[in-house]
Scaffold this motif. Structure first.
Motif, PDB file in Angstrom:
ATOM      1  N   THR A 146     -50.415 -36.578   5.231  1.00 13.23           N
ATOM      2  CA  THR A 146     -51.368 -37.226   4.344  1.00 13.23           C
ATOM      3  C   THR A 146     -51.016 -38.705   4.272  1.00 13.23           C
ATOM      4  O   THR A 146     -50.213 -39.202   5.075  1.00 13.23           O
ATOM      5  N   GLU A 147     -51.593 -39.423   3.343  1.00 11.71           N
ATOM      6  CA  GLU A 147     -51.285 -40.837   3.133  1.00 11.71           C
ATOM      7  C   GLU A 147     -51.093 -41.063   1.646  1.00 11.71           C
ATOM      8  O   GLU A 147     -51.915 -40.641   0.828  1.00 11.71           O
ATOM      9  N   ALA A 148     -50.007 -41.733   1.292  1.00  6.46           N
ATOM     10  CA  ALA A 148     -49.705 -41.997  -0.106  1.00  6.46           C
ATOM     11  C   ALA A 148     -49.096 -43.380  -0.236  1.00  6.46           C
ATOM     12  O   ALA A 148     -48.327 -43.814   0.624  1.00  6.46           O
ATOM     13  N   ASN A 149     -49.471 -44.075  -1.291  1.00  2.00           N
ATOM     14  CA  ASN A 149     -48.937 -45.410  -1.565  1.00  2.00           C
ATOM     15  C   ASN A 149     -49.046 -46.345  -0.367  1.00  2.00           C
ATOM     16  O   ASN A 149     -48.125 -47.105  -0.054  1.00  2.00           O
ATOM     17  N   GLY A 150     -50.175 -46.267   0.315  1.00  2.00           N
ATOM     18  CA  GLY A 150     -50.424 -47.150   1.440  1.00  2.00           C
ATOM     19  C   GLY A 150     -49.584 -46.866   2.653  1.00  2.00           C
ATOM     20  O   GLY A 150     -49.517 -47.697   3.567  1.00  2.00           O
ATOM     21  N   CYS A 151     -48.944 -45.704   2.706  1.00  3.11           N
ATOM     22  CA  CYS A 151     -48.023 -45.362   3.796  1.00  3.11           C
ATOM     23  C   CYS A 151     -48.313 -43.948   4.302  1.00  3.11           C
ATOM     24  O   CYS A 151     -48.905 -43.136   3.591  1.00  3.11           O
ATOM     25  N   PRO A 152     -47.838 -43.630   5.506  1.00  8.70           N
ATOM     26  CA  PRO A 152     -47.911 -42.235   5.944  1.00  8.70           C
ATOM     27  C   PRO A 152     -47.018 -41.363   5.068  1.00  8.70           C
ATOM     28  O   PRO A 152     -45.975 -41.824   4.575  1.00  8.70           O
ATOM     29  N   ALA A 153     -47.423 -40.135   4.861  1.00 12.34           N
ATOM     30  CA  ALA A 153     -46.667 -39.239   3.992  1.00 12.34           C
ATOM     31  C   ALA A 153     -46.808 -37.808   4.495  1.00 12.34           C
ATOM     32  O   ALA A 153     -47.743 -37.476   5.225  1.00 12.34           O
ATOM     33  N   PHE A 154     -45.851 -36.979   4.087  1.00 18.50           N
ATOM     34  CA  PHE A 154     -45.889 -35.557   4.414  1.00 18.50           C
ATOM     35  C   PHE A 154     -45.646 -34.747   3.150  1.00 18.50           C
ATOM     36  O   PHE A 154     -44.700 -35.015   2.396  1.00 18.50           O
ATOM     37  N   ALA A 155     -46.505 -33.764   2.927  1.00 19.46           N
ATOM     38  CA  ALA A 155     -46.280 -32.805   1.855  1.00 19.46           C
ATOM     39  C   ALA A 155     -45.487 -31.642   2.439  1.00 19.46           C
ATOM     40  O   ALA A 155     -45.951 -30.981   3.373  1.00 19.46           O
ATOM     41  N   GLN A 156     -44.298 -31.428   1.904  1.00 16.97           N
ATOM     42  CA  GLN A 156     -43.413 -30.368   2.409  1.00 16.97           C
ATOM     43  C   GLN A 156     -43.546 -29.116   1.566  1.00 16.97           C
ATOM     44  O   GLN A 156     -43.434 -29.162   0.338  1.00 16.97           O
ATOM     45  N   TYR A 157     -43.758 -27.998   2.248  1.00 19.29           N
ATOM     46  CA  TYR A 157     -43.819 -26.685   1.604  1.00 19.29           C
ATOM     47  C   TYR A 157     -42.629 -25.854   2.087  1.00 19.29           C
ATOM     48  O   TYR A 157     -42.468 -25.639   3.287  1.00 19.29           O
ATOM     49  N   ARG A 158     -41.805 -25.402   1.155  1.00 18.79           N
ATOM     50  CA  ARG A 158     -40.602 -24.651   1.528  1.00 18.79           C
ATOM     51  C   ARG A 158     -40.909 -23.159   1.576  1.00 18.79           C
ATOM     52  O   ARG A 158     -41.710 -22.649   0.782  1.00 18.79           O
ATOM     53  N   LEU A 159     -40.254 -22.482   2.503  1.00 20.87           N
ATOM     54  CA  LEU A 159     -40.500 -21.057   2.732  1.00 20.87           C
ATOM     55  C   LEU A 159     -39.947 -20.214   1.595  1.00 20.87           C
ATOM     56  O   LEU A 159     -38.782 -20.348   1.204  1.00 20.87           O
ATOM     57  N   ARG A 160     -40.821 -19.349   1.054  1.00 18.43           N
ATOM     58  CA  ARG A 160     -40.417 -18.400   0.030  1.00 18.43           C
ATOM     59  C   ARG A 160     -40.128 -17.056   0.682  1.00 18.43           C
ATOM     60  O   ARG A 160     -40.508 -16.814   1.826  1.00 18.43           O
ATOM     61  N   GLY A 161     -39.481 -16.179  -0.022  1.00 19.06           N
ATOM     62  CA  GLY A 161     -39.047 -14.914   0.556  1.00 19.06           C
ATOM     63  C   GLY A 161     -40.169 -14.041   1.082  1.00 19.06           C
ATOM     64  O   GLY A 161     -39.960 -13.245   2.001  1.00 19.06           O
ATOM     65  N   ASP A 162     -41.367 -14.175   0.528  1.00 26.52           N
ATOM     66  CA  ASP A 162     -42.479 -13.336   0.951  1.00 26.52           C
ATOM     67  C   ASP A 162     -43.262 -13.944   2.109  1.00 26.52           C
ATOM     68  O   ASP A 162     -44.334 -13.458   2.464  1.00 26.52           O
ATOM     69  N   GLY A 163     -42.738 -15.002   2.705  1.00 26.46           N
ATOM     70  CA  GLY A 163     -43.394 -15.623   3.846  1.00 26.46           C
ATOM     71  C   GLY A 163     -44.402 -16.697   3.485  1.00 26.46           C
ATOM     72  O   GLY A 163     -44.971 -17.341   4.365  1.00 26.46           O
ATOM     73  N   VAL A 164     -44.628 -16.895   2.181  1.00 27.04           N
ATOM     74  CA  VAL A 164     -45.538 -17.947   1.713  1.00 27.04           C
ATOM     75  C   VAL A 164     -44.760 -19.240   1.539  1.00 27.04           C
ATOM     76  O   VAL A 164     -43.596 -19.236   1.128  1.00 27.04           O
TER      77      VAL A 164
END
Length: 335
Positions: free
Chosen positions: A269-287
């Motif tokens: 994504t883009e945030a604060n005028g810069c490139p950005a990444f939203a990180q999603y961490r793996l939960r035990g159920d695979g989500v």
């Protein structure tokens, strides 16, 4: 959070809503918080809606809304301590060990991120868009927080929004001389703090770098990831006070306290005028569930700085309009 517009949003004059995005950008720069900015804009629109019948048109509707928004922001800032970033608090980097996580501050202590789509114009003059992009960079927003609130408003109205001195004087109910004096002091303060960064539009090489960044992180190939950083790259992780200095320490952290991020997925994504990444961490159920929004500063062919805003039960992703979860990829579900 309950919107103060609940129950009246359908009745608002569409002319008011046309200014929501630019008002959000202004309030964000003033307050250093995208969530406080949303509240300020909502309050601004409600006040305007209630007073619209009495608006005599002695100024433009836009100027009138900015007057209201400025007063709302000044009220919010009254008595508050300034928001900061971790590197503002300590002149030296921390050790990449778990004990460094002991120092933590509440969410309201930190400058918060904002997605570009929430505050930046979608079209218009390229030069004006470049100025707008630079004026929401984290370093600039953090520097603004060092200014007294009225100086902050003057600098934003004059140098970012390009208002004339007499227009700002009218809005703030002061004199042109006072506006010019406040602007000089504000500029001097920012210059002493290093000024503002030059615009750096993303080119093909930058986009390739971002693709390699995503690939290395999702594979959790730390050697490949570290190779994408400048040797003196830095990273900080609000709400923790710690910050890391040097690509080697960032790699050590990833293999140590940060190793639970293995198996994460990233959304660009883009945030604060810069490139950005939203990180999603793996939960035990695979989500995959929200973990951090990483805002990157790119310098040349490598990453210079990473600000990682951790979503530790704050609802950051949802409040920014990011997905609340990532379901397993189809290939993962069928493998």
């Amino acid at each position: 959070m309950t919107s103060v517009l609940t129950g009246v949003s359908d009745e608002l004059d569409p002319r008011l809503l046309e200014h929501r995005r630019e008002l959000t950008g202004y309030c964000y720069r003033m307050l250093g918080s995208s969530f406080d900015a949303d509240d300020a804009v909502q309050e601004t629109l409600v006040r305007a809606w209630k007073s619209l019948a009495d608006f005599e048109g002695r100024s433009s509707l836009r100027s009138w809304l900015y007057r209201i928004a400025t007063n709302v922001c000044l009220d919010q800032l009254s008595g508050r301590q300034r928001r900061a970033l971790p590197m503002d608090l300590s002149g030296s980097s921390w050790s990449p060990v778990e004990a460094s996580l002991a120092a933590k501050r509440p969410a309201e202590a930190w400058v918060e991120p904002v997605l570009d789509r929430q505050v930046l114009p979608e079209d218009g003059d390229p030069a004006e868009r470049a100025v707008a992009r630079e004026s929401v960079r984290l370093a600039f927003v953090a520097a603004l927080q060092h200014l007294p609130p009225r100086q902050r408003a003057v600098l934003l109205l004059r140098d970012v929004l390009r208002w004339r001195a007499d227009e700002v004087a009218g809005l703030l109910e002061t004199t042109v001389a006072s506006v010019n004096s406040a602007l000089q002091r504000a500029r001097a303060t920012l210059a002493a703090m290093g000024g503002t960064p030059e615009p750096r539009p993303l080119d093909a090489d930058s986009r390739e770098l971002l693709a390699r960044y995503l690939d290395a992180f999702e594979r959790y190939d730390v050697d490949a990831f570290v190779a994408l950083l400048h040797e003196d790259a830095t990273q900080h992780m609000p709400p923790f006070e710690m910050w890391l200095g040097g690509a080697a320490d960032i790699g050590t952290w990833m293999l140590g306290p940060g190793s639970a991020c293995r198996g994460s997925r990233l959304l660009q994504t883009e945030a604060n005028g810069c490139p950005a990444f939203a990180q999603y961490r793996l939960r035990g159920d695979g989500v995959h569930v929200p973990w951090a929004l990483h805002v990157l500063e790119i310098d040349g062919d490598r990453v210079r700085h990473i600000t990682s805003f951790l979503d530790l039960d704050t609802g950051l992703f949802v409040r920014l309009g990011m997905p609340a979860v990532l379901e397993p990829r189809p290939e993962a579900a069928t493998s």
